[in-house]
Design a protein around this motif. Sequence first.
Motif, short mmCIF file in Angstrom:
data_model
loop_
_atom_site.label_atom_id
_atom_site.label_comp_id
_atom_site.label_asym_id
_atom_site.label_seq_id
_atom_site.Cartn_x
_atom_site.Cartn_y
_atom_site.Cartn_z
N ILE A 13 -7.85 -1.08 6.67
CA ILE A 13 -7.49 0.14 5.92
C ILE A 13 -8.73 1.04 5.78
CG2 ILE A 13 -6.74 1.03 3.66
CD1 ILE A 13 -4.49 -0.20 5.43
N ALA A 60 2.67 6.36 8.42
CA ALA A 60 2.75 4.95 8.01
C ALA A 60 3.05 4.05 9.21
CB ALA A 60 3.82 4.77 6.95
N LYS A 95 -8.94 4.88 7.04
CA LYS A 95 -9.23 5.99 6.10
C LYS A 95 -10.18 7.01 6.70
CE LYS A 95 -8.63 3.83 1.55
NZ LYS A 95 -9.36 3.31 0.38
N LEU A 146 0.87 -1.19 0.00
CA LEU A 146 0.00 0.00 0.00
C LEU A 146 0.90 1.23 0.00
CD1 LEU A 146 -3.13 0.93 0.73
CD2 LEU A 146 -2.06 1.49 2.91
N ASN A 147 0.73 2.11 -1.00
CA ASN A 147 1.56 3.33 -0.97
C ASN A 147 0.78 4.51 -0.41
OD1 ASN A 147 1.31 2.52 -4.23
ND2 ASN A 147 0.30 4.42 -3.64
N ILE A 148 1.50 5.37 0.32
CA ILE A 148 0.90 6.51 1.02
C ILE A 148 1.59 7.77 0.54
CG2 ILE A 148 0.46 7.49 3.32
CD1 ILE A 148 1.13 4.50 4.33
N SER A 149 0.81 8.74 0.06
CA SER A 149 1.40 9.98 -0.48
C SER A 149 0.60 11.18 -0.01
CB SER A 149 1.44 9.92 -2.01
OG SER A 149 0.11 9.78 -2.52
N ASN A 203 -3.24 10.49 0.63
CA ASN A 203 -3.79 9.60 -0.40
C ASN A 203 -3.20 8.21 -0.24
OD1 ASN A 203 -5.19 11.73 -1.77
ND2 ASN A 203 -3.19 12.41 -2.52
N VAL A 204 -4.05 7.20 -0.26
CA VAL A 204 -3.56 5.82 -0.20
C VAL A 204 -4.03 5.08 -1.44
CG1 VAL A 204 -3.45 5.73 2.31
CG2 VAL A 204 -5.53 4.99 1.17
N GLY A 246 5.50 3.49 1.70
CA GLY A 246 4.50 2.44 1.55
C GLY A 246 4.68 1.37 2.60
N PHE A 287 -0.85 3.16 10.13
CA PHE A 287 -1.07 1.98 9.27
C PHE A 287 -0.38 0.73 9.82
CE2 PHE A 287 -2.01 5.47 6.42
CZ PHE A 287 -3.11 5.01 5.72
#
Length: 1023
Positions: free
Chosen positions: A304, A158, A308, A142-145, A316-317, A282, A162
């Motif tokens: 997740i 993260a 959220k 899972l990428n997190i930005s 943004n994930v 991520g 997460f």
Amino acid sequence: MASLSTISIKRPVLALVMNIVIVIFGIIGFLYLGVREFPSVDPPVISVSTSYTGANAEIIESQITEPLEEALNSIAGIKTLTSTSRDGGSSISAEFDLGVDLEAAANDVRDKVAGVVRRLPPDVEPPNVSKADADSSPIIFLNISSSERDLLELTLIAENIFKERVQTIQGVSSVQVWGSKRYSMRLKMDPEKLAAYELTPIDVLNAVNSDNVELPSGRVEGAETELTVRTVGRINTPQEYNDLIVKEEGDIIVRFRDIGEAVLAPENERTILKRDGVPMVGIAVITQPGSNNIEIADAFYERIEQVKKDLPADINVAIGFDNTDYIRESITEVQQTIIVAFALVVVIIFLFLRDWRTTVIPIATIPISLIGAFFIMYVSGFSINVLTLLGIVLAIGLVVDDTIVVLENIYSKIEGGLHPEEAGVKGANEIFFAVISTTVALVAVFMPVIFLQGLTGRLFREFGIVVAGAVVISSFVALTLTPMMSTRILKKREKHNAFYNFTEPFFVWLNNVYAKSLDSFMKVRWMAFVVILLAGGMIAFFLTGNRIPEEIAPLEDRSSVRGFATGPEGATFEYMDRYVDSLITAVDKEVPETQAIITVTSPGFGNSAVNSARFFLILKDPDQRKRTQQQIVDDFTPAVNRYTEARAFLSQPATIGGRRSSGFPVQYVIQAPNIEKLKEVLPEFMLRAQDSPEFTFVNLDLKFNKPEIKIEIDREKARSLGLSVRDIAQTLQLGLSGQRFGFFILDGKQYQIIGQVDRENRNDPLDLKTLYVRNNQGELIQLDNLVTLTESSSPPQLYRFNRFASATVSANLAPKVTTGQGIEAMDRIADEVLDETFQTDLAGESREFKESTNSLYFAFGFALVLIYLVLSAQFESFVDPLIILFTVPLALAGALLVLWRYEETLNVFSQIGIIMLVGLVSKNGILIVEFANQRKAQGLSVMEAIVDSSRSRFRPILMTSFSTILGILPIALALGAGAESRVSMGVAIIGGLVFSTILTLYVIPAMYSYFTSKKSRLARTSA
């Protein structure tokens, strides 16, 4: 005593209840079964990771890896013990035998590690024991930005949000944060300013340790109240560290800001994660060996979604990749295959019986047998996976066999004028022994799988027990429900339907053609020996000379390509990052089918080094692109090779096993008594391997060319100046290695304080000489006076395999070359290059392949012996079973011929199919021989008995063979996700069945006429 069939005919409610109970238990079992792609074939692996900042590979190996390995080597059940000693850390992986309990193994390892800790260097980090392979591949990423936050803040989110929520999921071994920029307090020191104020890095360390302290201070107790006392001694902000007093002499106060700068900066500055070229962080979920990936993925998405709800708007994930998507598609595809196979079998039964009343009876058998098999799966601790579902697909064609044989015999009695109930009792009893014999023969085929070890044993066990269980249930149904339904539903037809009348001439003609051709063949029955010899010759031809290549399993199009890149030894993080950016550009240009590219420069997890990078190409679904995954790899490899700044190779995910992310199908381990012996032979070995046509890419993990600076200390001079070697070494360690000086607290979490000379003052070897050391008189001595620098090279990583110094030669295979051929090529080179002091072994996929091949030959041989003995006991003869087993070479020859013709390989799936064939084709032989024995007992001669038996069994044999073939046809047609790996199974079974069914109808009667006893006796003790 009445037989089971007779009781069922007399008591229809009892027969119904017995079968309804099977269905109820099966449904309950089904509801409790887990879902996964393949049976749990991951061996228990325990990893021990130890960090020792600043130490090189040789120090790590001698001071950390060796004592830990020595302790671990005494644990029972270890299959392989591998280790990697690299700059700054040691990784040891202990792989245990498949039957070993993971928890027990972990406890054994922890106990051994605890006993060694006191022998490790005092400033080493405590070893970390984890229940996963250090090189395991994640199942979900899972990428997190964020457009507003930097990577430090994203890492905080993260890790604290997460990772905290995800790592508590049952079955998760670890959650890695890729591209992690964890907070740290970096104390950047200026050597010139340190010298100007007569300070050294040791003074800074002492100042931090004396001023950054929080100790429990006790309590104050009054008459009524007590208060705990807390001394606030920690300093936690850059401002406080810049104000830290390092030296105080009279009125002169030297603060840290006077000699350097304290900043909040990443703990690991030498790693970055990008998605499509955009930096982000991520989380990668690594599962424990043997855990249920689909259940973990479901729990992951659930958590997740909860996370959220509380996330800031700018976060943004997105899912980077999810390997369980393919698993779900693959399972769905096999479920669809079951439906198609069921429909085809129903059609073939109707076409042969041509009457809905008679068709209903065998169709009822299928759901009862298949649903009952789920209960057997539940009791055995299995899961719903591709192999257990394939077992059910194959069972569809098998479970109707017994019912068809019983039904056909009862129906012929009714047509002969008997009352339905009398026909049911007589017909079922007549066929009773044949049904039991065929069932026992089929079950006997799968008995050897209980003894199989390793990966294949695990795969076979679930498949075999499901098929055997379904067949046992079907024979029970055939002997209870079928006779009961036959006596209630079947009637003698005075007038048949139009479809029957239309097709009957064809069946009569077919029977006549067979009868005439059999009569003709029996006149030249010696030809049966020629046919058997030809079949044996074909088997020998195909199994020698690599005419049919061998591998574990064919690759599947999983819409995923992995890449690994290694730069020159000594390459910096910045160098690798520029290379990765050029690679991203190449992907955009050359692979338009890419949905996303995830890159990790200098990953920092597993056994990766700074000069390495990993990249993951997530492709569009196969139906949305023109090129296959294999074609994309073949086309993109030359493009990747044009970027010569680093060596890169592409790999595809393994179908079975392959948790480890090395990605190479061939991994050949060379073991030697010491590293010098390896250094002598490896260049020649690599040269031969690179010239070998079997390989497109050859890589060696052990290298000797990492540039390093050796600092030689003039001991006499140091001693005369009042310095010890420890003073000099510690000054260099604190100035250069980025060692931890202590901890600070930020938002309730503890982070490291890292002290180091700033980058611009350590970017040249000569900078090392500008550091100063304080002697026992308190004077500063410049290192330039005490040390000499020499540039040399050393191994960046040292490897050991089962306690020997080792190097692993890994290779990618050329098109059309299989794992077996690759291993043979390596063995050939080893024979030419290595002397008797060396040992060789296999790792990864190669090891699994070799173990699987050896155990399969054993399974096949054992299955033949077992069937022969079981049939001998049932027929009370050592000759009749031999006649039946003449069908096996015919089937084997047919299977190998078809595999060769369609360029399929001998793999786990096709070999399962071949072992199944032994049982399938034996059934036809049993039907003919048992009926011939009955006719012989009625007074017919041997020749009359076998010809009459063959004619009467012709239609049931055709019907059962066709139903089995059509049941397996959807597997051979390769429809849907993951189907390409299973094609070889379908092809092998269909080829073997078609070939052997046709020849069995002629060869078995001929062999019977030669070998059977002339006595009139039945092959059973009672009717």
